[in-house]
Structure formats: structure tokens, C-alpha cells
Scaffold this motif. Structure first.
Motif, PDB file in Angstrom:
ATOM      1  N   TYR A 156      12.989   5.142   7.241  1.00  0.00           N
ATOM      2  CA  TYR A 156      12.501   5.112   5.654  1.00  0.00           C
ATOM      3  C   TYR A 156      13.543   4.547   5.120  1.00  0.00           C
ATOM      4  O   TYR A 156      14.850   5.017   5.047  1.00  0.00           O
ATOM      5  CB  TYR A 156      12.062   6.535   5.328  1.00  0.00           C
TER       6      TYR A 156
ATOM      7  N   ILE B 255       2.090   4.740   0.795  1.00  0.00           N
ATOM      8  CA  ILE B 255       2.228   5.673   2.018  1.00  0.00           C
ATOM      9  C   ILE B 255       2.143   7.311   1.584  1.00  0.00           C
ATOM     10  O   ILE B 255       1.467   7.916   1.802  1.00  0.00           O
ATOM     11  CB  ILE B 255       2.914   5.190   2.914  1.00  0.00           C
ATOM     12  N   GLU B 256       3.182   7.432   0.982  1.00  0.00           N
ATOM     13  CA  GLU B 256       3.533   8.656   0.250  1.00  0.00           C
ATOM     14  C   GLU B 256       4.578   8.357  -1.006  1.00  0.00           C
ATOM     15  O   GLU B 256       5.892   7.802  -0.746  1.00  0.00           O
ATOM     16  CB  GLU B 256       4.252   9.719   1.311  1.00  0.00           C
TER      17      GLU B 256
ATOM     18  N   ILE C 131       4.234   0.894   2.495  1.00  0.00           N
ATOM     19  CA  ILE C 131       4.133   0.503   3.746  1.00  0.00           C
ATOM     20  C   ILE C 131       5.372  -0.176   4.381  1.00  0.00           C
ATOM     21  O   ILE C 131       5.764   0.114   5.414  1.00  0.00           O
ATOM     22  CB  ILE C 131       2.794  -0.200   4.241  1.00  0.00           C
TER      23      ILE C 131
ATOM     24  N   CYS D 162       8.338   1.764   5.582  1.00  0.00           N
ATOM     25  CA  CYS D 162       8.412   2.519   6.577  1.00  0.00           C
ATOM     26  C   CYS D 162       8.347   1.820   7.948  1.00  0.00           C
ATOM     27  O   CYS D 162       7.616   0.758   8.043  1.00  0.00           O
ATOM     28  CB  CYS D 162       6.984   3.314   6.743  1.00  0.00           C
TER      29      CYS D 162
ATOM     30  N   ARG E 139       0.925  -1.267  -0.095  1.00  0.00           N
ATOM     31  CA  ARG E 139      -0.077  -0.045  -0.023  1.00  0.00           C
ATOM     32  C   ARG E 139       0.942   1.075  -0.075  1.00  0.00           C
ATOM     33  O   ARG E 139       1.765   1.282   0.634  1.00  0.00           O
ATOM     34  CB  ARG E 139      -0.745   0.251   1.261  1.00  0.00           C
TER      35      ARG E 139
END
Length: 233
Positions: A136, A48-49, A54, A57, A46
Motif C-alpha cells: 500500500y 478501495i478504503e 485501487i 494497492c 476507484r
């Protein structure tokens, strides 16, 4: 964009961090989600940015760690094998805004690397264990390239990840599993470094020489690193 790489190039790093983390008995994933991620899992993660998914992170968890510092003389009589501190340095960069640029991150890490080499008397080729911050995964390549561990230069991190970075291999990068492999505890970067030098890392124990270790957290522009050694000099 700067080096012609893509997000897919982070997949080998992510999968290896999870693998190492599953070999850490107290880690979040070893305790609660004890299965190995696949490349398909990662690529379908998915968002996230963009471009981070995901799995790029770290997962916030509550943990606590304690480390004992004493003199080299007293350490000789302790139950655990002593590990010596050769240098510690920290950067507290102030970018032009709340979001640092790639160039600011690279300049900060290059500056930190110079401090570590000058203070410890070591160079990139002398560091056996390297546990940089991976909150990250796009941060991690800045440290790898900035410290030039195993000869990695700017823009070459993704090529390095595609090589053998397992703990059994010639380039055991982030043998701790990092925050992405154990949960956001950050202490794993240091505890694994100590364990590797003592030879007590269990299934994570590297097969290459393990006499020096470099570990630090957190962001590239506000980071503290410590150089550890099996020997006092």
C-alpha cells in the motif's frame, strides 16, 4: 493530517512505479496492461478504503523467485557477479490492536533503521539503491522517512515524490517498480537491487552510483530488510 499533506501527493510515486514496472519484462503490467497511467487516471481511481484508491494497492499475482546464497570464496567463481550481504534485520512488532497506528509504524521503522545502520556500518547517505515495500503506498512513505534516504525526514515524503525520482534522475526511488509496478510478487525489490549493483538492470539501470542497495518487505511493523553491496566490506 499530521503533516498537512493530501492523497494527491502520492500520484507521482504511483506513476513512477508503473513506469519502472513497464521496464520490467516479466512484470504483470508489462505483460498484461502495457500502458502508462496518467495523473488523471490516478486521481479518478476507484476508492478501495479512503483515502486509498485501487492504484495505491498492489495487484495479487502468482510468481516465484529463487536466490542463491553461498560463501564469498565460492562466489568468486560463479557466472554472475557476486553481491555481498552486509546485514539483515527484521522487526516483528505487536501493536495494541490488529490495525497499527501511525506512531507505531514510525517507531517500528526507526528501530529497524537503527539495526540496519549499526549492523552494516553504513548510514542513509551510503545507500544508493532503495527498494522498500509498497504493498500500500501509504506504507512506503514510512520507510522513506524512517530510513531518511536522500535526507527525507518525517512528513517530507510527498515533497520528495514531487522531485525527480525517475531511474534517470538524481533520486531513483524504488527502481524496481515495486509491487505496484510489477504485481504483488515482492521478489522484485530484491532482484532489482541485485541487478542494479551488477549493472544488468537494462532500461531501469540508474545513472547514479550503484554500489549499495537496501531492500525489504513487508508491513512497517513486521518487516525484514537486507543490505547488499558490490564489495564484501
Amino acid at each position: 493530517k499530521k503533516y498537512g499533506k493530501s492523497h494527491d501527493g502520492l500520484a507521482p510515486l504511483c506513476l513512477n512505479l508503473r513506469r519502472n514496472g513497464l521496464m520490467t519484462p516479466w512484470g504483470y503490467y508489462a505483460l498484461h496492461e502495457p500502458y502508462q497511467l496518467t495523473r488523471e487516471d490516478y486521481l479518478n481511481g476507484r476508492v478501495i478504503e479512503e483515502p486509498l484508491v485501487i492504484y495505491d494497492c498492489d495487484w495479487p499475482v502468482n510468481t516465484c523467485a529463487a536466490f542463491i546464497f553461498t560463501t564469498a570464496e565460492r562466489a568468486k567463481d560463479l557466472r554472475q557477479k557476486p553481491v555481498y550481504v552486509l546485514n539483515h534485520a527484521q522487526n516483528n512488532g505487536r501493536g495494541r490492536s490488529s490495525m497499527s497506528t501511525l506512531e507505531e509504524h514510525q517507531e517500528a521503522v526507526a528501530s529497524l533503521a537503527r539495526k540496519m545502520w549499526e549492523g552494516s556500518g553504513l548510514g542513509p547517505a551510503d545507500v544508493d539503491i532503495f527498494n522498500p515495500y509498497d504493498g500500500y503506498l501509504t506504507f512506503t512513505q514510512q520507510f522513506l522517512e524512517g530510513f531518511q534516504w536522500h535526507g527525507v525526514k518525517w512528513g517530507e515524503a510527498h515533497d520528495f515524490y514531487a522531485d525527480d525520482i525517475r531511474v534517470e534522475g538524481p533520486h531513483p526511488f524504488l527502481s524496481s517498480g515495486g509491487n505496484n509496478g510489477t504485481g504483488r510478487n515482492r521478489a522484485c525489490l530484491y532482484s532489482d537491487s541485485l541487478e542494479q549493483l551488477r549493472g544488468t538492470a537494462g532500461p531501469r539501470q540508474v545513472t547514479v552510483r550503484a554500489e549499495t542497495a537496501l531492500a525489504g518487505c513487508n508491513t512497517p511493523d513486521g518487516n525484514g530488510f537486507i543490505m547488499l553491496s558490490k564489495y564484501p566490506s
